[in-house]
Write an enzyme that holds these catalytic residues in place. Structure first.
Site, mmCIF file in Angstrom:
data_model
loop_
_atom_site.group_PDB
_atom_site.id
_atom_site.type_symbol
_atom_site.label_atom_id
_atom_site.label_comp_id
_atom_site.label_asym_id
_atom_site.label_seq_id
_atom_site.Cartn_x
_atom_site.Cartn_y
_atom_site.Cartn_z
ATOM 1 C CD GLU A 207 -5.889 1.766 1.769
ATOM 2 O OE1 GLU A 207 -5.289 1.584 2.865
ATOM 3 O OE2 GLU A 207 -5.771 2.937 1.169
ATOM 4 C CG HIS B 246 -8.653 -13.733 11.452
ATOM 5 N ND1 HIS B 246 -9.059 -14.740 12.392
ATOM 6 C CD2 HIS B 246 -7.416 -14.466 10.978
ATOM 7 C CE1 HIS B 246 -8.437 -15.659 12.474
ATOM 8 N NE2 HIS B 246 -7.387 -15.809 11.861
ATOM 9 C CE1 TYR C 78 1.559 -5.414 1.820
ATOM 10 C CE2 TYR C 78 3.060 -6.567 3.509
ATOM 11 C CZ TYR C 78 2.280 -5.558 3.088
ATOM 12 O OH TYR C 78 2.217 -4.476 3.859
ATOM 13 C CG ASN D 119 -3.463 -1.108 0.064
ATOM 14 O OD1 ASN D 119 -3.263 -1.285 1.004
ATOM 15 N ND2 ASN D 119 -3.645 0.226 -0.408
ATOM 16 N N GLY E 75 0.731 -1.343 -0.127
ATOM 17 C CA GLY E 75 0.105 -0.097 0.055
ATOM 18 C C GLY E 75 0.788 1.303 -0.131
ATOM 19 C CE LYS F 72 1.320 -5.110 8.486
ATOM 20 N NZ LYS F 72 2.438 -5.438 7.884
HETATM 21 P P1 ADP Z 1 0.236 -1.219 3.611
HETATM 22 O O1 ADP Z 1 0.641 -0.059 3.452
HETATM 23 O O2 ADP Z 1 1.401 -2.109 2.401
HETATM 24 O O3 ADP Z 1 -1.050 -1.586 2.683
HETATM 25 P P2 ADP Z 1 -0.546 -1.870 5.905
HETATM 26 O O4 ADP Z 1 -0.151 -1.247 7.393
HETATM 27 O O5 ADP Z 1 -1.986 -1.293 5.636
HETATM 28 O O6 ADP Z 1 0.536 -1.852 4.931
HETATM 29 O O7 ADP Z 1 -0.811 -3.527 6.267
HETATM 30 C C1 ADP Z 1 -1.478 -4.285 5.240
HETATM 31 C C2 ADP Z 1 -0.798 -5.821 5.067
HETATM 32 O O8 ADP Z 1 -0.985 -6.343 6.825
HETATM 33 C C3 ADP Z 1 -1.742 -6.489 4.216
HETATM 34 O O9 ADP Z 1 -1.269 -6.374 2.899
HETATM 35 C C4 ADP Z 1 -1.396 -7.841 4.845
HETATM 36 O O10 ADP Z 1 -0.545 -8.577 4.241
HETATM 37 C C5 ADP Z 1 -1.398 -7.566 6.341
HETATM 38 N N1 ADP Z 1 -2.352 -7.944 7.249
HETATM 39 C C6 ADP Z 1 -2.074 -8.487 8.469
HETATM 40 N N2 ADP Z 1 -3.260 -8.748 9.002
HETATM 41 C C7 ADP Z 1 -4.441 -8.257 8.208
HETATM 42 C C8 ADP Z 1 -5.820 -7.806 8.476
HETATM 43 N N3 ADP Z 1 -6.440 -8.505 9.400
HETATM 44 N N4 ADP Z 1 -6.523 -7.175 7.327
HETATM 45 C C9 ADP Z 1 -5.593 -6.776 6.523
HETATM 46 N N5 ADP Z 1 -4.223 -6.971 6.152
HETATM 47 C C10 ADP Z 1 -3.640 -7.440 7.265
HETATM 48 MG MG MG Z 2 -2.890 -0.748 3.653
#
Ligand code: ADP
Ligand code: MG
Length: 169
Positions: free
Chosen positions: A79, A84, A91, A29, A15, A21
């Site tokens: 997004e 869960h 990814y 994403n 993303g 996170k």
């Molecule tokens: P990014 O900017 O890369 O999207 P995020 O901080 O939004 O980073 O974290 C997203 C990533 O976290 C997802 O692509 C996935 O791999 C991981 N992830 C772990 N748990 C979840 C969840 N419950 N819902 C969505 N993504 C999650």
């Molecule tokens: Mg994200």
């Protein structure tokens, strides 16, 4: 919104590094190929529905459809926060979702606390509303049991890493 429920799937990409996170609310994403297929009547805002990663279990989700900063906010992004706790990031895996209903429009918040509170209330609303029998039915849709487990499985029949099924067809 006549296009709801709306089924789609695609590869989970990196993303915008907004640090979702770190807020405790990671958002997976979708690539442009999935976003570009969105019907016009599915506008920006917060949605609830069901999601599954690869061939895994189906969980409740909330999705933000917003404006993509990479394209100077001229293009949508999708997004998904899956309700869960996963042991690991996913990814590169295929995320399958059905958008079931609309919660609220996007808006900006004066503080991080206010933003987090709003998202947590979206999550609570999704948890409760998805228990309705007509929504539980969608969790058990064939769409989820037929989920391709890898992006190569997807690209072999669609030429791009996305797939869209409108109203289950
Ligand atoms: P990014 O900017 O890369 O999207 P995020 O901080 O939004 O980073 O974290 C997203 C990533 O976290 C997802 O692509 C996935 O791999 C991981 N992830 C772990 N748990 C979840 C969840 N419950 N819902 C969505 N993504 C999650
Ligand atoms: Mg994200």
């Amino acid at each position: 919104m006549k296009s709801l429920p709306y089924f789609c799937r695609g590869e989970v990409i990196r993303g915008f590094g907004r640090g979702s996170k770190e807020l405790g609310i990671p958002t997976a994403n979708f690539p442009d190929s999935v976003v570009d297929n969105l019907p016009a009547d599915i506008g920006t805002g917060i949605y609830y529905g069901w999601a599954c990663v690869g061939n895994g279990d189906v969980y409740k989700m909330v999705m933000s459809i917003g404006w993509n900063p990479y394209y100077k906010n001229t293009k949508k992004s999708m997004e998904t926060h899956v309700i869960h706790t996963f042991k690991e990031d996913f990814y590169g895996e295929i995320l399958s979702v059905v958008l079931v209903g609309y919660i609220r429009p996007e808006r900006s918040y004066n503080s991080l606390e206010a933003l987090i509170a709003a998202i947590n209330s979206d999550i609570e609303e999704a948890k409760v509303t998805l228990e309705l029998p007509e929504h539980l039915k969608l969790r058990d849709d064939n769409f989820f049991t037929s989920a391709p487990s890898s992006s190569s499985a997807l690209s072999s029949n669609t030429a791009s890493t996305s797939q869209t099924i409108i109203n289950g067809h």
